[in-house]
Write a protein that holds these residues in place. Structure first.
Motif, PDB file in Angstrom:
ATOM      1  N   ARG A   1       1.338  10.737 -13.403  1.00 21.23           N
ATOM      2  CA  ARG A   1       0.736  10.570 -12.081  1.00 21.23           C
ATOM      3  C   ARG A   1       1.042   9.156 -11.636  1.00 21.23           C
ATOM      4  NH1 ARG A   1      -5.100  12.964 -12.642  1.00 21.23           N
ATOM      5  NH2 ARG A   1      -4.470  15.104 -12.397  1.00 21.23           N
ATOM      6  N   HIS A   2       1.239   8.983 -10.377  1.00 23.51           N
ATOM      7  CA  HIS A   2       1.443   7.601  -9.957  1.00 23.51           C
ATOM      8  C   HIS A   2       0.707   7.262  -8.670  1.00 23.51           C
ATOM      9  CE1 HIS A   2       5.094   8.916  -7.557  1.00 23.51           C
ATOM     10  NE2 HIS A   2       4.645   7.976  -6.776  1.00 23.51           N
ATOM     11  N   VAL A   3       0.445   5.980  -8.545  1.00 20.64           N
ATOM     12  CA  VAL A   3      -0.288   5.452  -7.406  1.00 20.64           C
ATOM     13  C   VAL A   3       0.704   4.673  -6.562  1.00 20.64           C
ATOM     14  CG1 VAL A   3      -2.187   3.976  -6.680  1.00 20.64           C
ATOM     15  CG2 VAL A   3      -2.340   5.250  -8.846  1.00 20.64           C
ATOM     16  N   ALA A   4       0.837   5.053  -5.289  1.00 17.41           N
ATOM     17  CA  ALA A   4       1.763   4.355  -4.394  1.00 17.41           C
ATOM     18  C   ALA A   4       0.964   3.398  -3.519  1.00 17.41           C
ATOM     19  CB  ALA A   4       2.522   5.362  -3.531  1.00 17.41           C
ATOM     20  N   VAL A   5       1.335   2.133  -3.576  1.00 17.95           N
ATOM     21  CA  VAL A   5       0.654   1.101  -2.790  1.00 17.95           C
ATOM     22  C   VAL A   5       1.580   0.686  -1.657  1.00 17.95           C
ATOM     23  CG1 VAL A   5      -0.291  -1.242  -2.844  1.00 17.95           C
ATOM     24  CG2 VAL A   5      -0.672   0.325  -4.772  1.00 17.95           C
ATOM     25  N   ARG A   6       1.052   0.710  -0.442  1.00 18.19           N
ATOM     26  CA  ARG A   6       1.868   0.370   0.727  1.00 18.19           C
ATOM     27  C   ARG A   6       1.707  -1.114   1.046  1.00 18.19           C
ATOM     28  NH1 ARG A   6      -0.102   3.865   4.137  1.00 18.19           N
ATOM     29  NH2 ARG A   6      -1.265   2.550   5.559  1.00 18.19           N
ATOM     30  N   VAL A   7       2.824  -1.787   1.195  1.00 17.10           N
ATOM     31  CA  VAL A   7       2.804  -3.216   1.519  1.00 17.10           C
ATOM     32  C   VAL A   7       3.631  -3.428   2.787  1.00 17.10           C
ATOM     33  CG1 VAL A   7       2.600  -3.855  -0.925  1.00 17.10           C
ATOM     34  CG2 VAL A   7       4.870  -3.696   0.120  1.00 17.10           C
ATOM     35  N   SER A   8       3.585  -4.637   3.335  1.00 18.81           N
ATOM     36  CA  SER A   8       4.308  -4.864   4.591  1.00 18.81           C
ATOM     37  C   SER A   8       5.757  -5.275   4.334  1.00 18.81           C
ATOM     38  CB  SER A   8       3.592  -5.916   5.439  1.00 18.81           C
ATOM     39  OG  SER A   8       3.515  -7.109   4.691  1.00 18.81           O
ATOM     40  N   ASP A   9       6.063  -5.742   3.122  1.00 21.86           N
ATOM     41  CA  ASP A   9       7.432  -6.180   2.839  1.00 21.86           C
ATOM     42  C   ASP A   9       7.777  -5.837   1.383  1.00 21.86           C
ATOM     43  OD1 ASP A   9       9.819  -7.462   2.437  1.00 21.86           O
ATOM     44  OD2 ASP A   9       9.252  -9.289   3.504  1.00 21.86           O
ATOM     45  N   ALA A  10       8.350  -4.658   1.198  1.00 25.90           N
ATOM     46  CA  ALA A  10       8.621  -4.192  -0.173  1.00 25.90           C
ATOM     47  C   ALA A  10       9.721  -5.032  -0.827  1.00 25.90           C
ATOM     48  CB  ALA A  10       9.016  -2.713  -0.159  1.00 25.90           C
ATOM     49  N   ILE A  11      10.655  -5.548  -0.017  1.00 29.07           N
ATOM     50  CA  ILE A  11      11.751  -6.346  -0.595  1.00 29.07           C
ATOM     51  C   ILE A  11      11.192  -7.644  -1.172  1.00 29.07           C
ATOM     52  CG2 ILE A  11      13.891  -7.598  -0.054  1.00 29.07           C
ATOM     53  CD1 ILE A  11      14.593  -5.357   1.896  1.00 29.07           C
ATOM     54  N   ALA A  12      10.321  -8.304  -0.408  1.00 26.13           N
ATOM     55  CA  ALA A  12       9.716  -9.552  -0.911  1.00 26.13           C
ATOM     56  C   ALA A  12       8.852  -9.264  -2.133  1.00 26.13           C
ATOM     57  CB  ALA A  12       8.879 -10.199   0.195  1.00 26.13           C
ATOM     58  N   THR A  13       8.111  -8.167  -2.099  1.00 25.86           N
ATOM     59  CA  THR A  13       7.254  -7.796  -3.238  1.00 25.86           C
ATOM     60  C   THR A  13       8.108  -7.583  -4.480  1.00 25.86           C
ATOM     61  OG1 THR A  13       5.753  -6.715  -1.691  1.00 25.86           O
ATOM     62  CG2 THR A  13       5.467  -6.177  -4.017  1.00 25.86           C
ATOM     63  N   ALA A  14       9.234  -6.890  -4.288  1.00 23.95           N
ATOM     64  CA  ALA A  14      10.132  -6.605  -5.422  1.00 23.95           C
ATOM     65  C   ALA A  14      10.718  -7.901  -5.974  1.00 23.95           C
ATOM     66  CB  ALA A  14      11.248  -5.669  -4.966  1.00 23.95           C
TER      67      ALA A  14
ATOM     68  N   PHE B   1      12.031   3.916   5.054  1.00 20.06           N
ATOM     69  CA  PHE B   1      11.145   3.863   3.895  1.00 20.06           C
ATOM     70  C   PHE B   1      11.864   3.090   2.805  1.00 20.06           C
ATOM     71  CE2 PHE B   1       8.994   6.443   0.371  1.00 20.06           C
ATOM     72  CZ  PHE B   1       7.702   6.016   0.665  1.00 20.06           C
ATOM     73  N   ILE B   2      11.211   2.056   2.294  1.00 23.13           N
ATOM     74  CA  ILE B   2      11.776   1.274   1.182  1.00 23.13           C
ATOM     75  C   ILE B   2      10.757   1.345   0.050  1.00 23.13           C
ATOM     76  CG2 ILE B   2      12.583  -0.997   0.427  1.00 23.13           C
ATOM     77  CD1 ILE B   2      13.059  -1.645   3.418  1.00 23.13           C
ATOM     78  N   HIS B   3      11.220   1.688  -1.161  1.00 24.26           N
ATOM     79  CA  HIS B   3      10.238   1.849  -2.241  1.00 24.26           C
ATOM     80  C   HIS B   3      10.871   1.622  -3.604  1.00 24.26           C
ATOM     81  CE1 HIS B   3      11.080   6.450  -2.780  1.00 24.26           C
ATOM     82  NE2 HIS B   3      12.048   5.928  -2.096  1.00 24.26           N
ATOM     83  N   PHE B   4      10.003   1.351  -4.584  1.00 21.88           N
ATOM     84  CA  PHE B   4      10.466   1.243  -5.976  1.00 21.88           C
ATOM     85  C   PHE B   4       9.348   1.641  -6.929  1.00 21.88           C
ATOM     86  CE2 PHE B   4       8.310  -2.666  -7.357  1.00 21.88           C
ATOM     87  CZ  PHE B   4       8.082  -3.348  -6.169  1.00 21.88           C
ATOM     88  N   TYR B   5       9.761   1.957  -8.147  1.00 23.85           N
ATOM     89  CA  TYR B   5       8.819   2.460  -9.151  1.00 23.85           C
ATOM     90  C   TYR B   5       8.759   1.507 -10.333  1.00 23.85           C
ATOM     91  CZ  TYR B   5       9.445   6.796  -6.581  1.00 23.85           C
ATOM     92  OH  TYR B   5       9.486   7.736  -5.595  1.00 23.85           O
TER      93      TYR B   5
ATOM     94  N   ILE C   1       5.675   0.998  -5.187  1.00 27.07           N
ATOM     95  CA  ILE C   1       5.401   0.136  -4.034  1.00 27.07           C
ATOM     96  C   ILE C   1       6.207   0.717  -2.877  1.00 27.07           C
ATOM     97  CG2 ILE C   1       5.708  -2.178  -3.054  1.00 27.07           C
ATOM     98  CD1 ILE C   1       3.527  -2.169  -5.172  1.00 27.07           C
ATOM     99  N   VAL C   2       5.563   0.918  -1.745  1.00 25.00           N
ATOM    100  CA  VAL C   2       6.272   1.510  -0.601  1.00 25.00           C
ATOM    101  C   VAL C   2       6.074   0.648   0.640  1.00 25.00           C
ATOM    102  CG1 VAL C   2       5.799   3.810  -1.559  1.00 25.00           C
ATOM    103  CG2 VAL C   2       4.427   3.011   0.349  1.00 25.00           C
ATOM    104  N   GLU C   3       7.095   0.700   1.483  1.00 25.59           N
ATOM    105  CA  GLU C   3       6.977   0.088   2.813  1.00 25.59           C
ATOM    106  C   GLU C   3       7.414   1.138   3.827  1.00 25.59           C
ATOM    107  OE1 GLU C   3       9.397  -3.432   3.419  1.00 25.59           O
ATOM    108  OE2 GLU C   3       9.320  -3.174   5.603  1.00 25.59           O
ATOM    109  N   ARG C   4       6.586   1.361   4.811  1.00 25.38           N
ATOM    110  CA  ARG C   4       6.943   2.293   5.887  1.00 25.38           C
ATOM    111  C   ARG C   4       7.369   1.475   7.104  1.00 25.38           C
ATOM    112  NH1 ARG C   4       5.359   7.473   4.822  1.00 25.38           N
ATOM    113  NH2 ARG C   4       3.982   7.698   3.022  1.00 25.38           N
TER     114      ARG C   4
END
Ligand SMILES: O=C(O)c1ccc(O)c(O)c1
Ligand SMILES: [Mg+2]
Length: 595
Positions: free
Chosen positions: A490-503, A553-557, A568-571
């Motif tokens: 199971r996974h929890v997806a957290v939405r942030v405003s800048d997935a690239i910076a978070t990564a 949509f930008i995301h990573f696991y 982590i997802v960014e819409r």
């Protein structure tokens, strides 16, 4: 409303099935002849067992293919009928189901069917038995309930009436409003089944893919409204032929079945404003309140969250529970559970009225959740989902309620701390628990089902079904894992405003993500012709990308810890999906990673 269920819905022998129906709380049963024929118990013993269990035998289905035949066949059919009426007397039931002829009929005229059914009814009357005539969707000459009603009217016998079955009416797209034209005292019986919107032959659809109400795409509240407005007051009986339910645990399936009827009667009452039949107003969640991860040693999860940029929100003042947060995305780590492994153990929702949400769920048959609460703790009403996950409701925001119980945390808004919200939670289910979970999410959580999709994974197709609120604030992405898949992660997806910076920051802190194959980025570039800088960032950081007409949509696991991982997802713009095109890549990478 009285509840009933056909024994064909369940696995096991007749005696086991009857025990399970009674334990679940059904008022009655429909018995199919084949279940009785295969039992060692005599009809008298079955009758006595039902009486002891408090179950009424509402209906018996002893044979088929009666009407529209030549005279010689009819005489043979009447002989068969007499033998079965005797069995029914021994069983102590007085309602017989007769399906429209699918095989031996040679005469199409309704007058002939009416005359023959009239003779059957006259014979049944000698035994005090009534006959409920049901148009099967694939009947040879009678496949529409309106034709069955015409025949019953023509035959004009007091003990001959109609059995309505939602599947046969709705699968053929017949207008159910005509039900209200049937005389109420001729509506002898009602069978209910839902079904997925398949485009296939009705016989196979009916025999293998029926679902309990609330799990498919039929408008069953509309259907039941017509039946009740027509004046029907008999039992609501489930007749669900389904390959899965015939194999699953009989007690659990019977309980699941009853929940579907409770949900259906509640929603039908709400649709018509029948207040005395309603349970409580559904409480669609406004937001996720928190997720709870349980395990013996959650230090690896803390390390992961720390590297992602979550801030430590404090320890609970009275129990071994710690909070991590990214803005409004609250992750509660609970080490008081003894069971080994790390898993997603609970989900909290913010709703308008938490007490009403819990009342509905309990009335629908969800078991209450037992958890240790301590004096001075903010009370959150809770139930267990069928898979054991705790579900909590809160009428307040976290800041106005339980958050103060956590002490010693850092400021979540301090420089460098990640800000976000829980975007969705992704839950995998074994095949036999999937439909039950859909019903729970519809009935107890007031979520709506979005269209389902099949995603190719390395071990087989993964059926994916998103259940969500209309505004998208709460989304549960449900996956039916292939039977050979070793884990139900199971996974929890957290939405942030800048997935690239978070990564970038997370990589800088030493977090490794799932390594994405270079081929993926070549394909991405071919499909979308992306800005060179963007594709370089995606490639360097192992990010996934999707785009459609509404946005991107930008995301990573993250890697998996126990049965849990994070996304982590960014819409960007109004993108409303989940990167479905990337799921096969993720599943393949997780597999080669030994996960
Ligand atoms: O598939 C069948 O044969 C069958 C039998 C009885 C029913 O009530 C029904 O809806 C279907
Ligand atoms: Mg039926």
């Amino acid at each position: 409303m009285r509840t009933s269920i056909a024994t064909v819905c369940l696995s096991g022998g007749l005696v086991e099935k009857l025990h399970a129906c009674a334990a679940a709380g059904f008022d009655g049963v429909e018995i199919m002849d084949s279940d009785l024929v295969a039992a060692y118990e005599s009809p008298e013993e079955i009758r006595a067992l039902c009486a002891r269990l408090g179950l009424r035998i509402d209906l018996f289905q002893p044979f088929r293919d009666f009407e529209g035949v030549d005279e010689l066949t009819l005489l043979e059919n009447l002989r068969r009928a007499r033998a079965k009426f005797e069995v029914m007397q021994r069983l102590g039931t007085n309602m017989m189901l007769l399906c429209s002829n699918v095989a031996t009929a040679t005469v199409a005229e309704p007058e002939v069917a009416a005359e023959q059914l009239g003779r059957l009814a006259d014979l049944a009357a000698e035994y005090g038995i009534s006959i409920a005539y049901e148009a099967l969707a694939w009947g040879k000459y009678v496949s529409d309930y309106r034709d069955a009603w015409r025949i019953v009217e023509l035959a004009d016998r007091a003990n001959l009436g109609i059995c309505l079955d939602s599947f046969h009416v709705l699968s053929r797209g017949h207008d159910p409003s005509g039900i209200e034209a049937i005389e109420p005292d001729k509506l002898f019986f009602l069978q209910l089944a839902d079904a997925p919107a398949f485009d296939m032959d009705v016989l196979s659809w009916s025999r293998h893919h029926r679902l309990f109400p609330g799990e498919g795409s039929f408008d069953l509240t509309g259907f039941l409204s017509h039946v009740l407005l027509a004046g029907y007051r008999g039992p609501l009986s489930l007749e669900v032929f389904n390959d899965t339910f015939r194999q699953t645990d009989v007690q659990r399936t019977a309980a699941h079945a009853l929940r579907s009827l409770r949900w259906l009667s509640d929603r039908t009452a709400a649709r018509n404003g029948w207040e005395d039949l309603q349970i409580a107003v559904p409480q669609p969640p406004r937001a996720f309140d928190f997720v709870e991860i349980a395990g013996e040693d959650l230090a690896p999860v803390e390390d992961l969250l720390n590297k992602l940029g979550f801030s430590f929100g404090g320890g609970h003042r009275s129990k071994p529970v710690r909070l991590w947060r990214a803005g409004d995305a609250h992750v509660i780590l609970n080490e008081q559970h003894r069971a080994p492994g790390t898993r997603l153990a609970g989900v909290g929702f913010v709703v308008e009225d938490a007490a009403a949400a819990a009342k509905r769920a309990l009335a629908i048959g969800a078991p209450p959740a037992f958890r240790r609460t301590y004096e001075g703790e903010y009370p959150l009403p809770a139930v267990s989902a069928p898979d054991g996950t705790g579900v909590y409701w809160n009428s307040q925001s976290a800041a106005d309620s339980w958050l103060v119980e956590f002490q010693g945390g850092e400021s979540p808004t301090a420089q460098g701390n990640l800000q976000g919200v829980i975007d969705h939670i992704n839950l995998a289910y074994p095949w036999q628990e999937f439909d039950e979970a859909v019903l729970f999410n519809t009935s107890a959580l007031a979520l709506d089902a979005a269209p389902s999709a099949d995603l190719p994974g390395p071990r087989g197709l993964v059926r994916s079904q998103v259940m969500r609120t209309a505004d998208g604030a709460v989304r549960l992405a449900m996956n039916l894992a292939p039977p050979t898949a070793p884990l139900q992660p199971r996974h929890v997806a957290v939405r942030v405003s800048d997935a690239i910076a978070t990564a970038r920051q997370a990589k800088g802190r030493g977090l490794s993500f799932l390594p994405i194959p270079a081929n993926y980025y070549d394909d991405l570039d071919a499909r979308f012709g992306l800005d060179p800088e963007l594709i370089a960032d995606l490639r360097a950081l192992d990010l996934l990308y999707d785009r459609d007409e509404s946005g991107a949509f930008i995301h990573f696991y993250t890697p998996m810890i126990g049965d849990v991982f994070f996304e982590i997802v960014e819409r960007v713009g109004d993108y409303d999906g989940y990167g479905a095109a990337n799921a096969p890549v993720r599943l393949a990478v997780q597999r080669s990673d030994g996960q």
